[in-house]
Design a protein around this motif. Structure first.
Motif, PDB file in Angstrom:
ATOM      1  N   GLY A  48      -6.499 -78.133 -11.771  1.00  0.00           N
ATOM      2  CA  GLY A  48      -5.928 -78.658 -10.545  1.00  0.00           C
ATOM      3  C   GLY A  48      -5.686 -77.614  -9.476  1.00  0.00           C
ATOM      4  O   GLY A  48      -5.376 -77.971  -8.329  1.00  0.00           O
ATOM      5  N   SER A  49      -5.846 -76.344  -9.819  1.00  0.00           N
ATOM      6  CA  SER A  49      -5.591 -75.287  -8.844  1.00  0.00           C
ATOM      7  C   SER A  49      -6.789 -75.113  -7.913  1.00  0.00           C
ATOM      8  O   SER A  49      -7.896 -75.594  -8.176  1.00  0.00           O
ATOM      9  CB  SER A  49      -5.307 -73.967  -9.561  1.00  0.00           C
ATOM     10  N   ALA A  50      -6.559 -74.391  -6.804  1.00  0.00           N
ATOM     11  CA  ALA A  50      -7.632 -74.128  -5.844  1.00  0.00           C
ATOM     12  C   ALA A  50      -8.723 -73.270  -6.482  1.00  0.00           C
ATOM     13  O   ALA A  50      -9.924 -73.476  -6.238  1.00  0.00           O
ATOM     14  CB  ALA A  50      -7.064 -73.430  -4.615  1.00  0.00           C
ATOM     15  N   ASN A  51      -8.306 -72.298  -7.307  1.00  0.00           N
ATOM     16  CA  ASN A  51      -9.280 -71.443  -7.980  1.00  0.00           C
ATOM     17  C   ASN A  51     -10.141 -72.242  -8.963  1.00  0.00           C
ATOM     18  O   ASN A  51     -11.322 -71.951  -9.154  1.00  0.00           O
ATOM     19  CB  ASN A  51      -8.577 -70.307  -8.724  1.00  0.00           C
ATOM     20  N   CYS A  52      -9.538 -73.238  -9.590  1.00  0.00           N
ATOM     21  CA  CYS A  52     -10.274 -74.094 -10.526  1.00  0.00           C
ATOM     22  C   CYS A  52     -11.357 -74.883  -9.781  1.00  0.00           C
ATOM     23  O   CYS A  52     -12.491 -75.002 -10.254  1.00  0.00           O
ATOM     24  CB  CYS A  52      -9.315 -75.038 -11.237  1.00  0.00           C
ATOM     25  N   LYS A  53     -10.994 -75.395  -8.612  1.00  0.00           N
ATOM     26  CA  LYS A  53     -11.957 -76.145  -7.810  1.00  0.00           C
ATOM     27  C   LYS A  53     -13.109 -75.259  -7.353  1.00  0.00           C
ATOM     28  O   LYS A  53     -14.272 -75.679  -7.340  1.00  0.00           O
ATOM     29  CB  LYS A  53     -11.248 -76.759  -6.597  1.00  0.00           C
ATOM     30  N   LYS A  54     -12.790 -74.024  -6.972  1.00  0.00           N
ATOM     31  CA  LYS A  54     -13.826 -73.080  -6.560  1.00  0.00           C
ATOM     32  C   LYS A  54     -14.779 -72.768  -7.718  1.00  0.00           C
ATOM     33  O   LYS A  54     -16.006 -72.705  -7.548  1.00  0.00           O
ATOM     34  CB  LYS A  54     -13.191 -71.783  -6.049  1.00  0.00           C
ATOM     35  N   ALA A  55     -14.208 -72.568  -8.907  1.00  0.00           N
ATOM     36  CA  ALA A  55     -15.015 -72.264 -10.087  1.00  0.00           C
ATOM     37  C   ALA A  55     -15.916 -73.445 -10.455  1.00  0.00           C
ATOM     38  O   ALA A  55     -17.075 -73.263 -10.833  1.00  0.00           O
ATOM     39  CB  ALA A  55     -14.113 -71.910 -11.260  1.00  0.00           C
ATOM     40  N   LYS A  56     -15.384 -74.663 -10.336  1.00  0.00           N
ATOM     41  CA  LYS A  56     -16.190 -75.860 -10.612  1.00  0.00           C
ATOM     42  C   LYS A  56     -17.357 -75.975  -9.640  1.00  0.00           C
ATOM     43  O   LYS A  56     -18.473 -76.337 -10.028  1.00  0.00           O
ATOM     44  CB  LYS A  56     -15.313 -77.112 -10.507  1.00  0.00           C
ATOM     45  N   THR A  57     -17.088 -75.658  -8.364  1.00  0.00           N
ATOM     46  CA  THR A  57     -18.133 -75.734  -7.346  1.00  0.00           C
ATOM     47  C   THR A  57     -19.249 -74.731  -7.632  1.00  0.00           C
ATOM     48  O   THR A  57     -20.439 -75.052  -7.526  1.00  0.00           O
ATOM     49  CB  THR A  57     -17.541 -75.463  -5.951  1.00  0.00           C
ATOM     50  N   LYS A  58     -18.868 -73.503  -8.009  1.00  0.00           N
ATOM     51  CA  LYS A  58     -19.855 -72.478  -8.321  1.00  0.00           C
ATOM     52  C   LYS A  58     -20.723 -72.895  -9.516  1.00  0.00           C
ATOM     53  O   LYS A  58     -21.951 -72.726  -9.502  1.00  0.00           O
ATOM     54  CB  LYS A  58     -19.159 -71.145  -8.629  1.00  0.00           C
ATOM     55  N   LEU A  59     -20.073 -73.455 -10.540  1.00  0.00           N
ATOM     56  CA  LEU A  59     -20.800 -73.876 -11.734  1.00  0.00           C
ATOM     57  C   LEU A  59     -21.742 -75.040 -11.425  1.00  0.00           C
ATOM     58  O   LEU A  59     -22.887 -75.072 -11.900  1.00  0.00           O
ATOM     59  CB  LEU A  59     -19.807 -74.280 -12.829  1.00  0.00           C
ATOM     60  N   ALA A  60     -21.280 -75.973 -10.608  1.00  0.00           N
ATOM     61  CA  ALA A  60     -22.105 -77.128 -10.231  1.00  0.00           C
ATOM     62  C   ALA A  60     -23.314 -76.676  -9.420  1.00  0.00           C
ATOM     63  O   ALA A  60     -24.427 -77.206  -9.595  1.00  0.00           O
ATOM     64  CB  ALA A  60     -21.273 -78.126  -9.431  1.00  0.00           C
ATOM     65  N   ARG A  61     -23.119 -75.707  -8.533  1.00  0.00           N
ATOM     66  CA  ARG A  61     -24.237 -75.196  -7.726  1.00  0.00           C
ATOM     67  C   ARG A  61     -25.290 -74.530  -8.606  1.00  0.00           C
ATOM     68  O   ARG A  61     -26.488 -74.665  -8.358  1.00  0.00           O
ATOM     69  CB  ARG A  61     -23.706 -74.202  -6.689  1.00  0.00           C
ATOM     70  N   LEU A  62     -24.832 -73.814  -9.633  1.00  0.00           N
ATOM     71  CA  LEU A  62     -25.775 -73.149 -10.531  1.00  0.00           C
ATOM     72  C   LEU A  62     -26.566 -74.180 -11.335  1.00  0.00           C
ATOM     73  O   LEU A  62     -27.786 -74.039 -11.511  1.00  0.00           O
ATOM     74  CB  LEU A  62     -25.043 -72.193 -11.467  1.00  0.00           C
ATOM     75  N   HIS A  63     -25.891 -75.217 -11.799  1.00  0.00           N
ATOM     76  CA  HIS A  63     -26.587 -76.289 -12.524  1.00  0.00           C
ATOM     77  C   HIS A  63     -27.627 -76.958 -11.610  1.00  0.00           C
ATOM     78  O   HIS A  63     -28.746 -77.268 -12.052  1.00  0.00           O
ATOM     79  CB  HIS A  63     -25.591 -77.330 -13.023  1.00  0.00           C
ATOM     80  N   ALA A  64     -27.260 -77.170 -10.349  1.00  0.00           N
ATOM     81  CA  ALA A  64     -28.182 -77.777  -9.387  1.00  0.00           C
ATOM     82  C   ALA A  64     -29.377 -76.865  -9.128  1.00  0.00           C
ATOM     83  O   ALA A  64     -30.512 -77.331  -8.990  1.00  0.00           O
ATOM     84  CB  ALA A  64     -27.455 -78.073  -8.077  1.00  0.00           C
ATOM     85  N   ARG A  65     -29.139 -75.566  -9.088  1.00  0.00           N
ATOM     86  CA  ARG A  65     -30.223 -74.605  -8.870  1.00  0.00           C
ATOM     87  C   ARG A  65     -31.190 -74.623 -10.043  1.00  0.00           C
ATOM     88  O   ARG A  65     -32.415 -74.595  -9.855  1.00  0.00           O
ATOM     89  CB  ARG A  65     -29.641 -73.199  -8.684  1.00  0.00           C
ATOM     90  N   ILE A  66     -30.665 -74.669 -11.266  1.00  0.00           N
ATOM     91  CA  ILE A  66     -31.499 -74.721 -12.467  1.00  0.00           C
ATOM     92  C   ILE A  66     -32.381 -75.967 -12.449  1.00  0.00           C
ATOM     93  O   ILE A  66     -33.587 -75.910 -12.708  1.00  0.00           O
ATOM     94  CB  ILE A  66     -30.623 -74.701 -13.739  1.00  0.00           C
ATOM     95  N   ALA A  67     -31.773 -77.099 -12.120  1.00  0.00           N
ATOM     96  CA  ALA A  67     -32.520 -78.365 -12.058  1.00  0.00           C
ATOM     97  C   ALA A  67     -33.593 -78.313 -10.978  1.00  0.00           C
ATOM     98  O   ALA A  67     -34.707 -78.824 -11.170  1.00  0.00           O
ATOM     99  CB  ALA A  67     -31.559 -79.521 -11.798  1.00  0.00           C
ATOM    100  N   ALA A  68     -33.279 -77.690  -9.844  1.00  0.00           N
ATOM    101  CA  ALA A  68     -34.241 -77.609  -8.729  1.00  0.00           C
ATOM    102  C   ALA A  68     -35.438 -76.734  -9.089  1.00  0.00           C
ATOM    103  O   ALA A  68     -36.580 -77.061  -8.759  1.00  0.00           O
ATOM    104  CB  ALA A  68     -33.546 -77.072  -7.487  1.00  0.00           C
TER     105      ALA A  68
END
Length: 221
Positions: A48-68
């Motif tokens: 729920g913290s701001a840092n947690c949201k940032k970390a989730k965004t970074k991880l999601a972007r990497l997953h999207a890059r792998i798929a792309a």
């Protein structure tokens, strides 16, 4: 009895009857270290913290890059194949069953075999071509493409074998690809030459085959 070693891997995304071997991009393997690092970083963040949201965004972007990366490589390959060949023979792989093998699951999922077949089918249809799918139990690897002799067994560890009947030396994947090409040609001729179809028109058909197979090392005991 065979025991699959830890060195098991997928050798290539596809092998053509021309002898061409197409290596998969394997983006998940290439970026695995970074993926694990970001996953560990996320697990340490307070929910729920701001840092947690940032970390989730970074991880999601990497997953999207792998798929792309995977999608782009598959699109380039399938576009190339469907432009070069009118008729393409492929194997009916049991991908769901293959990914149950814990030693190979990551490599198989990283290749995108299911997506490769899906793209081949719709792109071939768009260009007026066709995909001929071999039966799941079609012995493409075990059959000699020169004389038709069929071996009883051919372990996955055997990458090259000699036909005991005609003496031909075969690369496992290339031999299987040639058999798939012959199967595709035979299926096309049978479909066009049925009784009652009238005089058959000659068409310039350039067949190809795509052999997809898991390559692994076994230790026997």
């Amino acid at each position: 009895m065979a025991d699959l070693s830890r060195r098991a891997s997928v050798s290539a995304l596809a092998t053509l009857s021309t002898g061409e071997a197409i290596a998969g991009p394997k983006p998940h393997k290439a970026l695995l270290a970074r993926l694990q690092r970001l996953s560990r970083s996320l697990s340490r963040k307070q929910k729920g913290s701001a840092n947690c949201k940032k970390a989730k965004t970074k991880l999601a972007r990497l997953h999207a890059r792998i798929a792309a990366i995977r999608s782009d490589a598959l699109h380039q390959l399938t576009t190339n194949l469907t432009r070069r060949f009118h008729t393409i023979g492929i194997e009916n792989l049991n991908v769901k069953g293959m990914v149950k093998n814990r030693h190979l699951a990551r490599s198989i999922a990283d290749m995108g075999f299911f997506e490769l077949r899906r793209q081949l089918e719709y792109k071939a249809a768009m260009r007026g071509g066709q995909i001929v799918v071999a039966d799941r139990f079609y012995p493409s690897s075990k059959t000699c493409s020169d004389c038709g002799h069929k071996r009883e067994e051919l372990p996955l560890a055997v990458r090259e074998w000699t036909c005991p009947v005609c003496g031909s030396i075969h690369d496992r994947d290339v031999n299987a690809a040639i058999n798939l090409k012959n199967m595709a040609v035979s299926s096309t001729v049978s479909a066009c030459g049925e009784e009652g179809s009238g005089r058959r028109r000659k068409t310039a058909v350039k067949p190809a085959s795509v052999k997809q197979e898991v390559s692994s090392r076994f230790s026997q005991y």
